[in-house]
Design a protein around this motif. Structure first.
Motif, PDB file in Angstrom:
ATOM      1  N   UNK A 237       0.824  -1.211   0.000  1.00  0.00           N
ATOM      2  CA  UNK A 237       0.000   0.000   0.000  1.00  0.00           C
ATOM      3  C   UNK A 237       0.854   1.255   0.000  1.00  0.00           C
ATOM      4  N   UNK A 238       2.004   1.201   0.657  1.00  0.00           N
ATOM      5  CA  UNK A 238       2.896   2.363   0.665  1.00  0.00           C
ATOM      6  C   UNK A 238       3.364   2.702  -0.746  1.00  0.00           C
ATOM      7  N   UNK A 239       3.844   1.697  -1.479  1.00  0.00           N
ATOM      8  CA  UNK A 239       4.353   1.988  -2.820  1.00  0.00           C
ATOM      9  C   UNK A 239       3.210   2.388  -3.752  1.00  0.00           C
ATOM     10  N   UNK A 240       2.012   1.848  -3.522  1.00  0.00           N
ATOM     11  CA  UNK A 240       0.871   2.259  -4.345  1.00  0.00           C
ATOM     12  C   UNK A 240       0.458   3.699  -4.060  1.00  0.00           C
ATOM     13  N   UNK A 241       0.563   4.115  -2.815  1.00  0.00           N
ATOM     14  CA  UNK A 241       0.225   5.502  -2.507  1.00  0.00           C
ATOM     15  C   UNK A 241       1.294   6.448  -3.064  1.00  0.00           C
ATOM     16  N   UNK A 242       2.551   6.041  -2.973  1.00  0.00           N
ATOM     17  CA  UNK A 242       3.618   6.841  -3.579  1.00  0.00           C
ATOM     18  C   UNK A 242       3.427   6.909  -5.097  1.00  0.00           C
ATOM     19  N   UNK A 243       2.921   5.832  -5.689  1.00  0.00           N
ATOM     20  CA  UNK A 243       2.672   5.816  -7.136  1.00  0.00           C
ATOM     21  C   UNK A 243       1.634   6.863  -7.524  1.00  0.00           C
ATOM     22  N   UNK A 244       0.660   7.095  -6.668  1.00  0.00           N
ATOM     23  CA  UNK A 244      -0.347   8.117  -6.972  1.00  0.00           C
ATOM     24  C   UNK A 244       0.308   9.497  -7.070  1.00  0.00           C
ATOM     25  N   UNK A 245       1.248   9.747  -6.172  1.00  0.00           N
ATOM     26  CA  UNK A 245       1.966  11.018  -6.229  1.00  0.00           C
ATOM     27  C   UNK A 245       2.929  11.038  -7.416  1.00  0.00           C
ATOM     28  N   UNK A 246       3.618   9.927  -7.649  1.00  0.00           N
ATOM     29  CA  UNK A 246       4.548   9.847  -8.774  1.00  0.00           C
ATOM     30  C   UNK A 246       3.823  10.110 -10.091  1.00  0.00           C
ATOM     31  N   UNK A 247       2.603   9.645 -10.191  1.00  0.00           N
ATOM     32  CA  UNK A 247       1.806   9.878 -11.394  1.00  0.00           C
ATOM     33  C   UNK A 247       1.626  11.368 -11.654  1.00  0.00           C
ATOM     34  N   UNK A 248       1.451  12.126 -10.607  1.00  0.00           N
ATOM     35  CA  UNK A 248       1.195  13.560 -10.741  1.00  0.00           C
ATOM     36  C   UNK A 248       2.462  14.351 -11.068  1.00  0.00           C
ATOM     37  N   UNK A 249       3.614  13.867 -10.586  1.00  0.00           N
ATOM     38  CA  UNK A 249       4.845  14.645 -10.781  1.00  0.00           C
ATOM     39  C   UNK A 249       5.715  14.103 -11.915  1.00  0.00           C
ATOM     40  N   UNK A 250       5.298  12.985 -12.520  1.00  0.00           N
ATOM     41  CA  UNK A 250       6.043  12.446 -13.652  1.00  0.00           C
ATOM     42  C   UNK A 250       7.197  11.545 -13.294  1.00  0.00           C
ATOM     43  N   UNK A 251       7.240  11.049 -12.053  1.00  0.00           N
ATOM     44  CA  UNK A 251       8.313  10.129 -11.664  1.00  0.00           C
ATOM     45  C   UNK A 251       7.969   8.702 -12.088  1.00  0.00           C
ATOM     46  N   UNK A 252       8.992   7.922 -12.371  1.00  0.00           N
ATOM     47  CA  UNK A 252       8.826   6.516 -12.740  1.00  0.00           C
ATOM     48  C   UNK A 252       8.828   5.684 -11.463  1.00  0.00           C
ATOM     49  N   UNK A 253       7.670   5.121 -11.090  1.00  0.00           N
ATOM     50  CA  UNK A 253       7.563   4.406  -9.821  1.00  0.00           C
ATOM     51  C   UNK A 253       8.422   3.144  -9.817  1.00  0.00           C
ATOM     52  N   UNK A 254       8.655   2.549 -11.008  1.00  0.00           N
ATOM     53  CA  UNK A 254       9.539   1.396 -11.072  1.00  0.00           C
ATOM     54  C   UNK A 254      10.961   1.767 -10.692  1.00  0.00           C
ATOM     55  N   UNK A 255      11.419   2.916 -11.192  1.00  0.00           N
ATOM     56  CA  UNK A 255      12.755   3.390 -10.822  1.00  0.00           C
ATOM     57  C   UNK A 255      12.831   3.781  -9.360  1.00  0.00           C
TER      58      UNK A 255
END
Length: 496
Positions: free
Chosen positions: A270-288
């Protein structure tokens, strides 16, 4: 409880190198009973005698029970698998596995041929044929989140009905904290323990579906909890020959280790999924992001794959039980409650992203994956099923499911019965060549290896609109775009 190997060692006697005795050895131990003494439930002491193997009955022939029974037989023990479902027993004795798990059916055939295992639906035979009885039945969640112990209670009562001598009862099932002491109390009520002593030992499982044999033969640890050191030792020696590290403790600690482990892993997802929501907004690659985080040994890369959330028979159930217990004890588990909330809303977040790209009402959608994860046919708490239910609620014209383990609509285990109108809008694709014909979107929910080599080039032409939503960041986005697909993953970064 005194240390397993002698006086003076602390309870929970560590993760000792001396306890790695199983590695490279093939030594089995049986046990007998001698006069009254302190320590066991029935006032009987255990005395050792060397022998090549022990007889053990595994009660419950579901996923964990069958896997455990086969592994114990492979280790050299004589094993009986007991289940109340006579049809399941017949299938197993014919060498037919009632679920999907890589390598397990081949092992079943081998051990049946060698006469190392047999399955029975006869309770008397199951109980009287072995001194060690391992309970491995389901403990599903009740409506309030508490674990339902009806199958466990039935197993205990069967043992009490047919008990014919001293027994060690091993709890392999995941059970709420305090259950093993309750088991002891129930035996004290139903059995004359002065005549037929019963010891209880907690030995929780840590198997991952799809990797059960690897996890069984290369265990990360073996937890054994109890109040009689000799009964604990008996259970430890069941696993002689395995390269494992033992941790011995009391009942409550063993029970909590299982729940806390799964709760932590669920929170990590759940932590990485919540960070992914933010990464989506700022253009970060959640895999990286996950790879960089995982390079820190304090974090590790395990369970850091962003996607549409966790499912299966363990994480949702065990998180619910921990929260239920905490509520009963007036303890607020805020982090775990938030981890559950994130997981419960991850499907909605992903569908909203899909809707922003291609409104789905009145459209046809192909969903790749019904099982909750790859290499299993287990659909319990499957994110793919929950996503299909969400799409039906949105008003899609057709949900078309494709999964290697599903051949018909009535094989899908919905979280609740579908209305007649919704049910008519569900189809199961069995012809891979035509699975994408006329669809307006493809959604990947389960990362089956075979999905990498689906006829994506052909599908791009056959689809009404070649749009793919990758809920597991599993597919090669560059390759798919080269074949004409519009690709959308979970926070794959700018330009992806």
């Amino acid at each position: 409880m005194r240390g397993v190997y002698g006086e003076g060692r602390p309870e929970g006697a560590a993760v000792e190198a001396a306890d790695r005795e199983g590695a490279g050895r093939d030594l089995r131990f049986g046990y007998g009973v001698r006069g009254a003494g302190a320590g066991t439930t029935g006032g009987a002491a255990i005395v050792w005698r060397r022998r090549r193997s022990v007889n053990i009955t595994v009660i419950g022939s579901g996923y964990v029970g069958t896997t455990t029974a086969l592994v114990l037989a492979k280790l050299g023990h004589q094993v009986i698998g007991y289940d109340v479902d006579a049809s399941k027993v017949e299938r197993l004795n014919r060498g037919e596995l009632p679920f999907r798990e890589p390598g397990l059916e081949e092992l079943l055939h081998e051990l049946l041929q060698d006469g190392k295992i047999v399955f029975t639906a006869d309770g008397r035979t199951a109980v009287t044929s072995s001194q060690l009885l391992m309970i491995s039945v389901g403990t599903p969640s009740a409506a309030d989140g508490n674990a339902d112990l009806k199958y466990l209670t039935s197993a205990i009562d069967t043992i009490a009905e047919f008990i014919d001598g001293p027994k060690i009862v091993i709890t392999k099932s995941t059970v709420p904290i305090g259950t093993n002491r309750w088991i002891k109390e129930r035996f004290a009520e139903k059995v004359d323990l002065t005549k037929t002593p019963v010891d209880v030992v907690s030995n929780p499982e840590f198997l991952r579906e799809g990797s059960a044999l690897h996890d069984s033969f290369q265990p990360s640890r073996t937890i054994v909890g109890g109040d009689n050191p000799l009964a604990v030792e008996t259970v430890k020696r069941l696993y002689s020959g395995l390269p494992t590290t033992y941790y011995t403790c009391d009942f409550e600690t063993a029970e909590m280790i299982k729940y806390a482990s799964n709760g932590f892993l669920a929170a990590k997802i759940s932590f990485i999924n919540e960070i992914a929501r933010l990464a989506e907004e700022v253009g970060a690659d959640i895999g990286g992001v996950a790879r960089g985080m995982g390079m820190d040994p304090r974090i590790s890369s395990h369970h850091l794959s962003a996607g549409i959330g966790y499912g299966g028979s363990c994480f949702p159930k065990d998180v619910a039980e921990l929260l239920h217990l905490a509520n009963r004890k007036n303890v607020k588990l805020s982090m775990l409650a938030e981890a559950k909330r994130v997981n419960d809303t991850q499907i909605d977040w992903f569908v909203e992203r899909m809707q922003a790209v291609a409104p789905l009402k009145g459209q046809r959608v192909l969903v790749l994956g019904v099982a909750f994860k790859e290499d299993t046919d287990d659909q319990r708490e499957s994110p793919g099923i929950r996503l299909m239910e969400r799409l039906l609620k949105l008003g899609v014209r057709e949900v078309r499911a494709f999964d290697p383990t599903v051949r018909a609509v009535d094989e899908i285990r919905w979280t609740k019965p579908l209305g007649k109108g919704a049910a008519k809008r569900v189809k199961v694709a069995t012809d891979v060549e035509r699975a994408a014909d006329g669809v307006h979107a493809v959604v990947l929910t389960t990362p089956w290896k075979s999905f990498e080599t689906l006829p994506w080039k052909q599908w791009a032409t056959a689809a009404a609109t070649p749009v793919v939503f990758d809920g597991r960041n599993f597919l090669d986005d560059v390759a798919l775009r080269g074949l004409g697909w519009q690709y959308y993953g979970v926070a794959r970064g700018r330009g992806r």
